[in-house]
Scaffold this active site. Structure first.
Site, short mmCIF file in Angstrom:
data_model
loop_
_atom_site.label_atom_id
_atom_site.label_comp_id
_atom_site.label_asym_id
_atom_site.label_seq_id
_atom_site.Cartn_x
_atom_site.Cartn_y
_atom_site.Cartn_z
N ARG A 1 -28.57 10.85 -10.13
CA ARG A 1 -28.92 10.03 -11.30
C ARG A 1 -28.72 8.55 -10.97
O ARG A 1 -27.75 8.17 -10.31
CB ARG A 1 -28.03 10.42 -12.49
CG ARG A 1 -28.31 9.65 -13.76
CD ARG A 1 -27.52 10.24 -14.92
NE ARG A 1 -26.08 10.14 -14.69
CZ ARG A 1 -25.33 9.10 -15.04
NH1 ARG A 1 -25.90 8.04 -15.61
NH2 ARG A 1 -24.03 9.10 -14.81
N GLY B 1 -23.89 13.46 -8.07
CA GLY B 1 -23.93 12.12 -7.49
C GLY B 1 -24.03 12.15 -5.99
O GLY B 1 -24.20 13.20 -5.37
N TYR B 2 -23.88 10.96 -5.38
CA TYR B 2 -24.06 10.90 -3.93
C TYR B 2 -22.95 11.62 -3.18
O TYR B 2 -23.20 12.23 -2.14
CB TYR B 2 -24.22 9.45 -3.46
CG TYR B 2 -22.99 8.59 -3.54
CD1 TYR B 2 -22.14 8.48 -2.45
CD2 TYR B 2 -22.69 7.87 -4.68
CE1 TYR B 2 -21.01 7.68 -2.51
CE2 TYR B 2 -21.57 7.07 -4.75
CZ TYR B 2 -20.72 6.97 -3.66
OH TYR B 2 -19.60 6.20 -3.73
N ILE B 3 -21.73 11.61 -3.69
CA ILE B 3 -20.64 12.31 -3.00
C ILE B 3 -20.89 13.82 -3.00
O ILE B 3 -20.78 14.49 -1.97
CB ILE B 3 -19.28 11.97 -3.64
CG1 ILE B 3 -18.97 10.49 -3.46
CG2 ILE B 3 -18.17 12.82 -3.03
CD1 ILE B 3 -17.71 10.02 -4.18
N ALA B 4 -21.25 14.36 -4.16
CA ALA B 4 -21.52 15.79 -4.26
C ALA B 4 -22.70 16.19 -3.37
O ALA B 4 -22.64 17.18 -2.63
CB ALA B 4 -21.81 16.17 -5.72
N GLU C 1 -43.04 1.63 10.11
CA GLU C 1 -44.29 0.87 10.04
C GLU C 1 -45.02 1.10 8.72
O GLU C 1 -45.83 0.28 8.28
CB GLU C 1 -45.21 1.21 11.21
CG GLU C 1 -45.77 2.63 11.21
CD GLU C 1 -46.68 2.87 12.41
OE1 GLU C 1 -47.70 2.16 12.54
OE2 GLU C 1 -46.36 3.76 13.23
N HIS D 1 -45.42 0.31 16.20
CA HIS D 1 -46.01 1.66 16.29
C HIS D 1 -45.62 2.34 17.59
O HIS D 1 -45.53 1.69 18.63
CB HIS D 1 -47.54 1.53 16.23
CG HIS D 1 -48.26 2.83 16.28
ND1 HIS D 1 -48.31 3.69 15.19
CD2 HIS D 1 -48.95 3.44 17.28
CE1 HIS D 1 -49.01 4.75 15.54
NE2 HIS D 1 -49.40 4.63 16.80
N LYS E 1 -16.46 10.74 6.10
CA LYS E 1 -17.66 11.43 5.59
C LYS E 1 -18.84 11.23 6.53
O LYS E 1 -19.56 12.18 6.84
CB LYS E 1 -18.00 10.90 4.20
CG LYS E 1 -19.26 11.49 3.60
CD LYS E 1 -19.74 10.65 2.44
CE LYS E 1 -20.24 9.29 2.91
NZ LYS E 1 -20.66 8.42 1.79
N GLU F 1 0.87 -1.18 0.00
CA GLU F 1 0.00 0.00 0.00
C GLU F 1 0.90 1.23 0.00
O GLU F 1 1.70 1.42 0.91
CB GLU F 1 -0.92 0.00 1.21
CG GLU F 1 -1.71 1.30 1.41
CD GLU F 1 -2.51 1.71 0.20
OE1 GLU F 1 -2.30 2.84 -0.29
OE2 GLU F 1 -3.33 0.89 -0.28
N THR G 1 -18.04 -0.08 -0.91
CA THR G 1 -17.12 -0.79 -0.04
C THR G 1 -17.56 -2.21 0.30
O THR G 1 -16.77 -3.15 0.20
CB THR G 1 -16.89 0.03 1.25
OG1 THR G 1 -16.26 1.26 0.90
CG2 THR G 1 -16.01 -0.73 2.23
N CYS H 1 -12.28 4.16 1.63
CA CYS H 1 -13.40 4.14 2.58
C CYS H 1 -13.00 4.62 3.96
O CYS H 1 -13.64 5.48 4.54
CB CYS H 1 -13.99 2.74 2.66
SG CYS H 1 -15.39 2.63 3.80
N ALA I 1 -27.15 3.42 0.34
CA ALA I 1 -27.69 4.55 1.08
C ALA I 1 -26.93 5.80 0.71
O ALA I 1 -25.72 5.76 0.49
CB ALA I 1 -27.59 4.31 2.59
N CYS J 1 -16.00 6.84 3.12
CA CYS J 1 -17.19 6.52 3.91
C CYS J 1 -17.09 6.91 5.38
O CYS J 1 -17.99 7.55 5.92
CB CYS J 1 -17.50 5.02 3.85
SG CYS J 1 -17.03 4.18 2.35
N GLY K 1 -21.27 18.67 -9.40
CA GLY K 1 -21.60 17.25 -9.51
C GLY K 1 -22.96 16.98 -8.91
O GLY K 1 -23.46 17.77 -8.09
N GLU L 1 -24.01 14.60 -0.77
CA GLU L 1 -23.71 14.44 0.65
C GLU L 1 -22.88 15.61 1.18
O GLU L 1 -23.17 16.15 2.25
CB GLU L 1 -22.99 13.11 0.89
CG GLU L 1 -23.90 11.90 0.75
CD GLU L 1 -23.14 10.59 0.76
OE1 GLU L 1 -23.78 9.56 1.00
OE2 GLU L 1 -21.92 10.58 0.53
#
Length: 452
Positions: free
Chosen positions: A205, A177-180, A440, A435, A51, A35, A311, A43, A341, A48, A175, A182
């Protein structure tokens, strides 16, 4: 001549670490992993985890406002970004250490260096060391990028968001997408004036149209300015900040411009040209159902293959690879009905077919509900929850589930189990409601809203 190791993993992210650990600890393999950056990958270090911690940090203004509505004498002072940033860095260091200890406990040899492939059975480290190996696993993930526009050097990508020297007062997020989306919600929650520009017709999208429209409306009601059908032509720094010129004719100044317009597979400079590994037009590594490339000894998992870039999917792919190659249990990772999500405010949880996909195939019923949840209704906030089930008319199987609202990510995980098992609408209906809860509503929708 024997190989130095049985497996050499390039990349210490979630997929590579899981594959290395399982191959070594359960498959008895001699494993090495390289690495070049920090252990944990996108992530844990740049995605993830940090964030989501920023999502939590940004949620406190709403929580304190709600507390006052519920009778508490609650006030909220200024947000201390340097203090949070230091705590975040300490937590990421702890997690990185945990990843390293997990690998060491499994018997994996760690090389803190960049690895390139010399041939199908040899890798070379940036230290100059060469290692021969029976198998190579590429798990190098992806990277964000800034398009080639005038002034691109004035923009940042998501990797930089967790170590900003200070929070901006005005931010432009490019952007949809979900990153933008969020980060638009995160920065807004931290007190930043946020503008989001997206060249498409609607943000998020690929998600259900009604659900993403619900999220966009809620974001705008909170004060986030969303400009769809808009792209940035150029950036220029002047005395007032970063001047952004957009295709809709506007010119505004910002303190921060974040580009979140997509990610690219990390395949450049790996030496793949020495091997015969094939790449897609977008630069991703082509693999078969067992994550094997065109070269029998080389495999790839995670975002570098551009299958489902999540991930948990990379982890499943890495585990399946180790089971197949080192445990004698041929395993294909299952990419069907993967839940996801989006941690916007409100959250969006999704699994299975969208209404648009269902409409194209036909023979489906759509059950939908939208309502104000008890908690924020009492506090006087206009928040609305949306829930939707896509049901095959003939078999009554639930083909899709979409939730927009508080803790949608938590709810969709449980709903995904039922959908994955092939539950029918009657299975949902037979389940007694808990409830009073938001969830529910998933088992109380009786009449379809639409038929396609």
């Amino acid at each position: 001549m024997p190989f130095d190791v049985d497996l050499f993993v390039i990349g210490g992210g979630s997929g590579g670490v899981r594959a290395a650990r399982i191959a070594a600890a359960e498959g008895g393999a001699r494993v090495a992993l390289a690495e070049e950056s920090r252990m944990g990958g996108t992530c844990v270090i740049r995605g993830c985890v940090p964030k989501k911690l920023m999502v939590y940090a940004s949620s406190w203004p709403d929580a304190v406002a709600d507390a006052r509505a519920y009778g508490w004498d609650a006030t909220l002072g200024a947000f201390d970004w340097p203090r949070f940033r230091a705590a975040l860095a300490a937590e990421l260091a702890r997690l990185e250490g945990a990843y390293r200890n997990t690998l060491k406990s499994a018997g994996v040899t760690i090389h803190d260096a960049r690895a390139t492939i010399i041939d199908p059975h040899t890798v070379e480290l940036s230290t100059g060391q060469r290692i021969t190996t029976a198998h190579i696993l590429i798990a190098t993930g992806g990277r964000p990028f800034v398009p080639d526009i005038p002034g691109a050097e004035h923009a940042v990508v998501s990797d930089a968001m967790f170590d900003l020297p200070e929070l901006p007062k005005r931010a432009l997020i490019v952007g949809g997408g979900y990153i933008a989306s969020e980060f638009a919600c995160i920065l807004h929650g931290l007190g930043v004036q946020v503008t989001q520009a997206y060249r498409g017709a609607q943000i998020l999208r690929g998600f259900d149209d009604e659900a993403r429209g619900h999220v966009a409306t809620a974001m705008q009601e909170r004060g986030i300015r969303i400009h769809c059908g808009t792209d940035v032509l150029a950036l220029e720094r002047d005395a007032q900040g970063i001047r952004a010129k957009t295709t809709d004719g506007h010119t505004d100044h910002f303190d921060l411009v974040l580009y979140a317009t997509g990610r690219r597979p990390n395949t450049a400079g790996l030496g793949l040209e020495n091997t015969g590994v094939r790449l897609t037009r977008g630069g991703a590594i082509e693999v078969d159902a067992y994550s094997q490339t065109a070269v029998p000894s080389i495999f790839a998992v995670g975002d570098v293959t551009d299958r489902i870039n999540l991930t948990p999917v990379a982890i499943r792919e890495g585990h399946a690879f180790a089971d197949t190659v080192f445990r004698g249990v041929p395993t294909m990772p299952d990419h069907d009905l993967v839940a996801s999500a989006v941690f916007t405010q409100p959250e969006l949880g999704s699994v299975g077919l969208t209404e648009e996909q269902a409409q194209a195939r036909g023979g489906v019923l759509v059950y939908a509900a939208s309502f104000r949840p008890m908690k924020t209704l009492f506090a006087g906030r206009p928040d609305r929850v949306m829930m939707k089930l896509i049901v095959e008319e003939e078999t009554r199987k639930v083909l899709g589930c979409h939730i927009v609202g508080p803790d949608a990510g938590e709810m969709i995980q449980l709903a995904a189990i039922a959908v994955k098992m092939g539950a029918t609408k009657e299975d949902f209906d037979r389940t007694v409601a808990v409830h009073p809860t938001i969830a529910e509503e998933l088992v109380t929708m009786r009449k379809p809203a639409r038929r396609h």
